[in-house]
Enzyme design. Structure first.
Site, PDB file in Angstrom:
ATOM      1  N   GLU A 123       0.789  -1.226   0.000  1.00 48.10           N
ATOM      2  CA  GLU A 123       0.000   0.000   0.000  1.00 48.10           C
ATOM      3  C   GLU A 123       0.826   1.284   0.000  1.00 48.10           C
ATOM      4  OE1 GLU A 123      -3.654   0.465   0.038  1.00 48.10           O
ATOM      5  OE2 GLU A 123      -3.229  -1.473  -0.879  1.00 48.10           O
ATOM      6  N   SER A 392     -38.745  17.261 -10.034  1.00 52.79           N
ATOM      7  CA  SER A 392     -40.199  17.118 -10.080  1.00 52.79           C
ATOM      8  C   SER A 392     -40.731  16.029  -9.165  1.00 52.79           C
ATOM      9  CB  SER A 392     -40.642  16.845 -11.514  1.00 52.79           C
ATOM     10  OG  SER A 392     -40.374  17.964 -12.324  1.00 52.79           O
TER      11      SER A 392
END
Length: 696
Positions: A123, A392
């Site tokens: 990592e 809407s």
């Protein structure tokens, strides 16, 4: 001390000029030619970076002070060392998740050296060398991504990942990334490298519902992380690249293959010898027979929501807590599959990367809750915590207010230009049909009618209706509220629609039915008390009538389920940033949101397209084997015939999804000439617009 007679000059240094020999220097009356002065542009180029760096340093320093005052000590955020096992049951009593070991905190000194080495090697190889940021790593990742033409590597350090895990959301924006960089530097000042690595290992997600190295070890190998071998540590470290892909519970073969890659990286980093690597590759890896029970990748968002609700009861028992929920594991799993399939297929060309789904029972019980596309990639729950513009999909609140003021689905309203202050909303196609019915206006999502209805009723009444339906989000106090410009959560909006499906009862969405200890002591029990209806049945029936038209002939036709009565509403926010479909049958109410975390515009994704299709697929699975059942009584139509008015409306045209794009941008003076209006329009002194039907 006086002069000692020694000559401090080197052997070849000339004698300096006499300190009073002023003739050896340039004098001011030479016009300044003796003094070198750089041009302004050159001085600017030299000083600008210095000024910029100074400004950055001041900003970073101010942020450091802010973080120190605002954020808690990172070491105080360690998971609890002990805690009860928490078992979460579905509505049928089956085990859907198990938590508890994920909170076990293992100090770095108690872990085998291979565990930390494997994580660092795969990592962040330069973890112990960089100050929290790794420019070389960022450059290397950028070059690799450019060569591949896609995102194949990340340049984040372990410190950056910890900063994100502790303090930030998973939103992918430049501002969040910048804050992550500053927080990483702050963490490096606050903590030692060992503390950072220890916190990271105990908090990071390893797939399969396991947070932290101890949880991962227990999940996949049924033993403590203290006992991990080199080969097992490499498998666990390999999960960090893609937990859902490499998790042994999903693919043991891929997990082992990835572990061997990690072992190779450890050799490259000089952390183990080639001989040790060969022994690890040859060693047998035995996974726990229980790692698939439960695997819970699909349940993770819903489980997190349940644990948040049940958090006050976590310390009530040191051994076991059982949480009985309303969740349907099969529906949850199917909903997750539908979301992933839709985004991986149609979502890619449509530039839609995220979606959320909520499915509710008539009493508000949560049957399924999908907070995003992949929990492994992002634990941010978009169904509960994200607030976006519903467009809407908010209009039913306005129409319900109009119905309660005396209108019916057949009442005549005017689709004509309307102005509220300096704002003149437009219909999506810039056309007007004149006199029409409420039913047709809602089915085709006509903007002008929604704004007129809000202005006629008043913003305060519409807001009061929203609150009565259970919506808690802050709402705008202007006419644009009619078009859904106030941000709401998907869970709140779906809960509001559920009142139309169940006959007018507003029930706050819930997931926890009962909490008890392993010994049987009840800590919490939800009382199934039925309150008075919040909406008159007549209004409920009228809303069902109109919202059925949305699905039957309007913008939501892709949501139709053969054999079942479906009602709902589409919604699309400005510039296609958010797309919604919320709908219901007599059995269930469901809401779907589609969009991007950073608010990026999608490729014309409207509520009636991808969201309606996701809704259809999820609800089709949910209604498997269910007999058709009608919604609460249909409204009795009244008033004069409206065939004449509807004959002038373009019913044969394809209904267009309502988009707010461009509507809010132009003032009335800049608009095109208005179409001729029918009927009588009156503007009151308060600015409200009242439309009366034409005299026949």
């Amino acid at each position: 001390m006086g002069y000692d007679g020694r000559d401090y000059r080197g052997p070849h240094q000339p004698d300096p000029p006499h300190q009073h020999d002023w003739q050896s220097y340039a004098t001011p009356d030479d016009g300044g030619r003796g003094r070198s002065e750089l041009p302004f542009f050159i001085r600017f180029l030299l000083l600008a970076p210095v000024a910029a760096l100074s400004l950055i340093a001041i900003t970073v320093g101010a942020l450091f002070i802010y973080y120190t005052v605002t954020f808690p000590d990172p070491l105080s955020m360690r998971p609890k060392a002990t805690g009860p096992v928490i078992r979460i049951l579905g509505r049928d009593g089956s085990l859907v998740a198990e938590r508890g070991v994920s909170r076990a905190y293992i100090p770095l000194d108690m872990l085998p050296r291979e565990v930390a080495d494997a994580v660092v090697a795969t990592e962040d190889r330069r973890f112990f060398e960089h100050p929290g940021l790794d420019p070389l790593g960022m450059l290397r990742a950028a070059i690799a991504n450019l060569r591949a033409g896609r995102l194949t590597q990340g340049g984040s350090t372990l410190t950056q990942q910890l900063a994100k895990n502790l303090f930030l959301s998973s939103e992918r924006t430049f501002s969040r990334k910048a804050e992550e960089l500053v927080l990483a530097l702050w963490l490096e000042l606050k903590l030692s490298k060992r503390d950072i690595l220890e916190l990271y290992l105990n908090r990071v997600y390893f797939g399969g519902g396991a947070h932290g190295i101890e949880a991962a070890s227990q999940r996949y190998f049924a033993k403590s992380a203290r006992e991990l071998t080199l080969a097992e540590a490499a498998v666990i470290a390999g999960l960090l690249k893609a937990p859902s892909k490499y998790a042994p519970s999903a693919s043991p073969v891929q997990a082992i293959a990835r572990g061997r890659v990690v072992i190779g990286k450890m050799v490259e980093a000089g952390l183990i010898s080639e001989e040790e690597a060969n022994r690890a590759r040859a060693s047998e890896i035995r996974f726990s027979s229980m790692m698939r029970v439960p695997e819970q990748a699909d349940m993770a968002y819903a489980v997190d929501y349940v644990l948040d609700v049940a958090a006050p009861f976590e310390d009530a028992d040191r051994d076991e807590i059982v949480i009985e929920t309303t969740l349907d594991a099969n529906l949850q799993r199917r909903a997750g599959e539908v979301v992933e399939s839709a985004l991986a297929g149609k979502g890619r060309p449509l530039e839609a990367s995220q979606a959320a789904v909520v499915v509710l029972a008539p009493d508000g019980g949560i049957r399924a809750l999908i907070g995003g596309r992949s929990y492994a990639d992002s634990q941010f729950n978009r169904a509960v915590k994200a607030h976006r513009q519903p467009g809407s999909a908010f209009k039913p609140v306005v129409y319900l207010t109009a119905l309660e003021s005396g209108l019916t689905p057949d009442s005549i309203v005017e689709d004509a230009p309307v102005t509220a202050g300096r704002w003149s909303p437009k219909n999506e196609n810039n056309r007007y049909v004149g006199a029409t019915t409420l039913r047709y206006a809602l089915a085709n999502s006509i903007n002008s009618v929604a704004v007129r209805l809000l202005l006629d009723a008043g913003v305060s009444k519409v807001t009061a209706t929203a609150r009565r339906l259970g919506m808690k989000s802050p709402l705008r106090a202007d006419a644009s509220l009619a078009l859904g410009t106030s941000e709401v959560s998907l869970l709140d909006l779906t809960g509001a629609y559920a009142a139309f499906a169940n006959g007018g009862y507003v029930n706050e969405p819930y997931a926890v039915r009962r909490i008890r200890t392993g010994a049987g002591k009840v800590l919490f029990k939800r009382i199934d008390a039925k309150s008075d209806p919040a909406i008159p049945l007549r209004s409920v029936a009228a809303m069902n009538d109109m919202l059925q038209s949305v699905v039957a002939t309007g913008t939501g036709r892709r949501a139709a389920i053969p054999g079942h009565t479906v009602a709902g509403k589409t919604g699309t926010s400005q510039d296609f940033r958010d797309a919604w479909f919320v709908g219901y049958t007599s059995y269930l109410t469901a809401g779907v949101w589609v969009g991007n975390d950073d608010g990026r515009t999608m490729n014309r994704v409207a509520g009636g397209t991808l969201p309606a299709e996701i809704w259809h697929d999820v609800m089709l699975a949910a209604h498997d084997g269910k007999a058709p059942l009608s919604l609460p009584d249909a409204v009795t139509r009244r008033g004069p015939p409206v065939a004449d008015a509807l004959s002038r409306s373009p019913q044969k045209q394809q209904p267009r999804e309502d988009s707010i794009a461009g509507i809010l941008m132009r003032a009335s003076a800049e608009e095109s000439a208005p179409a001729s209006a029918r009927g009588e329009t009156t503007v009151t002194s308060e600015g409200r617009i009242i439309v009366r039907p034409p005299v026949r």
